[in-house]
Design an enzyme around this catalytic site. Structure first.
Site, PDB file in Angstrom:
ATOM      1  N   LYS A  37       0.823  -1.217   0.000  1.00  0.00           N
ATOM      2  CA  LYS A  37       0.000   0.000   0.000  1.00  0.00           C
ATOM      3  C   LYS A  37       0.855   1.264   0.000  1.00  0.00           C
ATOM      4  O   LYS A  37       0.490   2.262  -0.611  1.00  0.00           O
ATOM      5  CB  LYS A  37      -0.965   0.006   1.191  1.00  0.00           C
ATOM      6  CG  LYS A  37      -2.072  -1.026   1.026  1.00  0.00           C
ATOM      7  CD  LYS A  37      -3.272  -0.777   1.893  1.00  0.00           C
ATOM      8  CE  LYS A  37      -4.389  -1.725   1.459  1.00  0.00           C
ATOM      9  NZ  LYS A  37      -5.567  -1.690   2.300  1.00  0.00           N
ATOM     10  N   LYS A  85      -4.669  -8.964  -6.530  1.00  0.00           N
ATOM     11  CA  LYS A  85      -5.984  -9.267  -5.948  1.00  0.00           C
ATOM     12  C   LYS A  85      -7.016  -8.214  -6.363  1.00  0.00           C
ATOM     13  O   LYS A  85      -6.665  -7.055  -6.623  1.00  0.00           O
ATOM     14  CB  LYS A  85      -5.905  -9.377  -4.420  1.00  0.00           C
ATOM     15  CG  LYS A  85      -5.756  -8.064  -3.679  1.00  0.00           C
ATOM     16  CD  LYS A  85      -6.139  -8.233  -2.202  1.00  0.00           C
ATOM     17  CE  LYS A  85      -6.293  -6.845  -1.591  1.00  0.00           C
ATOM     18  NZ  LYS A  85      -7.064  -6.774  -0.387  1.00  0.00           N
ATOM     19  N   LYS A 101     -10.598  -2.771  -3.631  1.00  0.00           N
ATOM     20  CA  LYS A 101     -11.407  -1.541  -3.629  1.00  0.00           C
ATOM     21  C   LYS A 101     -10.589  -0.351  -4.128  1.00  0.00           C
ATOM     22  O   LYS A 101     -11.136   0.575  -4.697  1.00  0.00           O
ATOM     23  CB  LYS A 101     -11.804  -1.158  -2.195  1.00  0.00           C
ATOM     24  CG  LYS A 101     -12.750  -2.060  -1.493  1.00  0.00           C
ATOM     25  CD  LYS A 101     -13.192  -1.335  -0.205  1.00  0.00           C
ATOM     26  CE  LYS A 101     -13.655  -2.294   0.852  1.00  0.00           C
ATOM     27  NZ  LYS A 101     -12.585  -2.717   1.776  1.00  0.00           N
TER      28      LYS A 101
HETATM   29  N1  AQP Z   1      -9.628 -10.066  -3.613  1.00  0.00           N
HETATM   30  C1  AQP Z   1     -10.058 -10.604  -2.476  1.00  0.00           C
HETATM   31  N2  AQP Z   1     -10.365 -11.923  -2.425  1.00  0.00           N
HETATM   32  C2  AQP Z   1     -10.815 -12.485  -1.257  1.00  0.00           C
HETATM   33  N3  AQP Z   1     -11.010 -11.777  -0.121  1.00  0.00           N
HETATM   34  C3  AQP Z   1     -10.730 -10.456  -0.145  1.00  0.00           C
HETATM   35  N4  AQP Z   1     -10.810  -9.487   0.793  1.00  0.00           N
HETATM   36  C4  AQP Z   1     -10.409  -8.309   0.257  1.00  0.00           C
HETATM   37  N5  AQP Z   1     -10.063  -8.485  -1.031  1.00  0.00           N
HETATM   38  C5  AQP Z   1     -10.247  -9.804  -1.311  1.00  0.00           C
HETATM   39  C6  AQP Z   1     -11.279  -9.700   2.157  1.00  0.00           C
HETATM   40  O1  AQP Z   1     -12.352  -8.791   2.394  1.00  0.00           O
HETATM   41  C7  AQP Z   1     -12.273  -8.319   3.730  1.00  0.00           C
HETATM   42  C8  AQP Z   1     -12.282  -6.793   3.644  1.00  0.00           C
HETATM   43  O2  AQP Z   1     -11.238  -6.221   4.244  1.00  0.00           O
HETATM   44  P1  AQP Z   1     -10.877  -4.677   4.146  1.00  0.00           P
HETATM   45  O3  AQP Z   1     -12.083  -3.856   4.002  1.00  0.00           O
HETATM   46  O4  AQP Z   1     -10.000  -4.410   5.309  1.00  0.00           O
HETATM   47  O5  AQP Z   1     -10.120  -4.546   2.787  1.00  0.00           O
HETATM   48  P2  AQP Z   1      -8.756  -5.097   2.293  1.00  0.00           P
HETATM   49  O6  AQP Z   1      -8.445  -6.458   2.814  1.00  0.00           O
HETATM   50  O7  AQP Z   1      -7.702  -4.072   2.521  1.00  0.00           O
HETATM   51  O8  AQP Z   1      -9.028  -5.301   0.738  1.00  0.00           O
HETATM   52  P3  AQP Z   1      -9.906  -4.456  -0.238  1.00  0.00           P
HETATM   53  O9  AQP Z   1     -11.337  -4.630   0.137  1.00  0.00           O
HETATM   54  O10 AQP Z   1      -9.641  -4.749  -1.642  1.00  0.00           O
HETATM   55  O11 AQP Z   1      -9.462  -2.987   0.054  1.00  0.00           O
HETATM   56  P4  AQP Z   1      -8.087  -2.277  -0.385  1.00  0.00           P
HETATM   57  O12 AQP Z   1      -8.211  -1.950  -1.803  1.00  0.00           O
HETATM   58  O13 AQP Z   1      -8.097  -1.062   0.476  1.00  0.00           O
HETATM   59  O14 AQP Z   1      -6.957  -3.210  -0.118  1.00  0.00           O
HETATM   60  C9  AQP Z   1     -11.030  -8.951   4.353  1.00  0.00           C
HETATM   61  O15 AQP Z   1     -11.387 -10.106   5.067  1.00  0.00           O
HETATM   62  C10 AQP Z   1     -10.200  -9.337   3.164  1.00  0.00           C
HETATM   63  O16 AQP Z   1      -9.353 -10.436   3.410  1.00  0.00           O
END
Ligand code: AQP
Length: 345
Positions: free
Chosen positions: A123, A207, A210
């Site tokens: 990040k 992956k 968002k």
């Molecule tokens: N691509 C993915 N496949 C499976 N699981 C996923 N998660 C996120 N992306 C995938 C799971 O969703 C939950 C949300 O966690 P978060 O809101 O803390 O977001 P994150 O893990 O940082 O991932 P995002 O949603 O894509 O956001 P960004 O773009 O900010 O990194 C967690 O349980 C995560 O494992």
């Protein structure tokens, strides 16, 4: 193997997890985590699902939009099937003990542990020096989120594996440092399942996320059938037909991802999907995939729209959730204060 003190933890089995209200939720969030939130309600008496807005401010969101985005994530939980009368749904910043326990854990966690976290490296990219301390410290707050409720099980996607290991290390070190054997459980990540790692529609090695600048890389829970069809048709593939068996997916990450999504969404095995589509081209597979996706997501999107149209009703659910979360968190935080030795009158 001899049991460590924390492995003897004998408190109640409890589920905790959360998602950030940064952007709208996507298919990866749904298959990797949210679908498990729903299923676990039948296996555990106590499930706590949080919208982690303290984590979201590490990405500097617009303060005028943050509360509305938090409500939207709560609406997605409910629309996907989390029942607010059985589970606790609340917004993280409404329970101040999250921040208080995070500070205590800041003094337990080691710099070297955090420096190894790959998500921070991803990040922060080349700008680690200019990143907020909060982004670096994110996994410590995450440990506090979980352990504030002495949660024993944490449903997450595979990207969170390393952070969960850190939570276990923090719990273990706290128990050792303060000679409080079995005070905190060592929380178990619940990662397994066909949707544990959903990849970008444009690059099968990244992956689905968002924060990817291109909306074409992900399926949002609120996408309508036409948008889903368009995104799937434009998803990266290759000129070869689908393989007849799983082994044929090796070295084809985008194809593996699409087949995995089809299997996860339609509750079928990958082999079974390949039995139907093996040897066929993407001209046949992609519309079929878009159709199962649209059928799965349409009712969730409709329910999200209904819930989002009544913010007062959502706020009542969230206020009740925060009260119930505090009722668990405050006595545990009071115990932590005693274990650490803070003054009290
Ligand atoms: N691509 C993915 N496949 C499976 N699981 C996923 N998660 C996120 N992306 C995938 C799971 O969703 C939950 C949300 O966690 P978060 O809101 O803390 O977001 P994150 O893990 O940082 O991932 P995002 O949603 O894509 O956001 P960004 O773009 O900010 O990194 C967690 O349980 C995560 O494992």
């Amino acid at each position: 193997m001899t049991d460590t003190p924390s492995q003897q933890y004998s408190g109640p089995r409890r589920v905790f997890s959360g998602m950030q209200p940064t952007n709208g939720l996507h298919l990866g969030n749904y298959l990797g985590a949210l679908q498990k939130f729903v299923a676990l309600q039948d296996a555990f008496e106590s499930c706590i699902y949080c919208v982690v807005d303290l984590h979201a401010i590490t990405a500097g969101p617009d303060p005028k939009e943050l509360a509305a985005k938090s409500r939207e994530v709560a609406a997605a939980y409910i629309a996907a099937g989390v029942d607010p009368t059985r589970s606790i749904i609340f917004i993280q910043s409404a329970v101040r003990e999250h921040s208080e326990l995070a500070w205590v854990f800041n003094c337990v966690a080691r710099m070297g542990w955090l420096e190894r976290m790959t998500q921070f490296k991803d990040k922060a990219g080349k700008h680690a020096e200019r990143s907020s301390v909060g982004l670096f410290d994110y996994p410590v707050l995450q440990a506090a989120d979980i352990l504030l409720y002495k949660a024993t099980h944490v449903p997450v996607g595979e990207d969170q594996k390393q952070h969960l290991e850190l939570s276990r290390d923090i719990a273990q070190k706290f128990n050792n440092d303060y000679e409080a054997p079995a005070f905190f459980p060592l929380p178990e990540p619940l990662i397994q399942g066909p949707g544990a790692r959903i990849m970008s529609l444009r690059d099968g090695t990244k992956k689905m996320s968002k924060s990817d600048p291109s909306d074409m890389t992900r399926i949002n829970l609120t996408d309508d059938a036409d948008t889903i069809m368009n995104k799937i048709k434009k998803a990266t593939t290759d000129p070869h037909p689908l393989p007849e068996a799983k082994e044929g997916l090796a070295g084809r990450p985008e194809v593996e991802n699409l087949v995995g999504i089809y299997a996860a969404v339609s509750d079928r095995g990958v082999d079974d999907v390949l039995k139907e589509f093996g040897g066929k081209g993407f001209g046949a597979f992609k519309p079929a995939l878009a159709e199962v996706l649209a059928a799965k997501l349409a009712p969730i999107a409709a329910d999200m729209r209904r819930l989002n149209a009544d913010p007062a009703a959502l706020d009542a659910i969230l206020a009740d959730g925060a009260d119930r979360a505090r009722a668990i968190a405050q006595p545990i935080m009071a115990e932590v204060r005693d274990v650490v030795g803070f003054w009290r009158a």
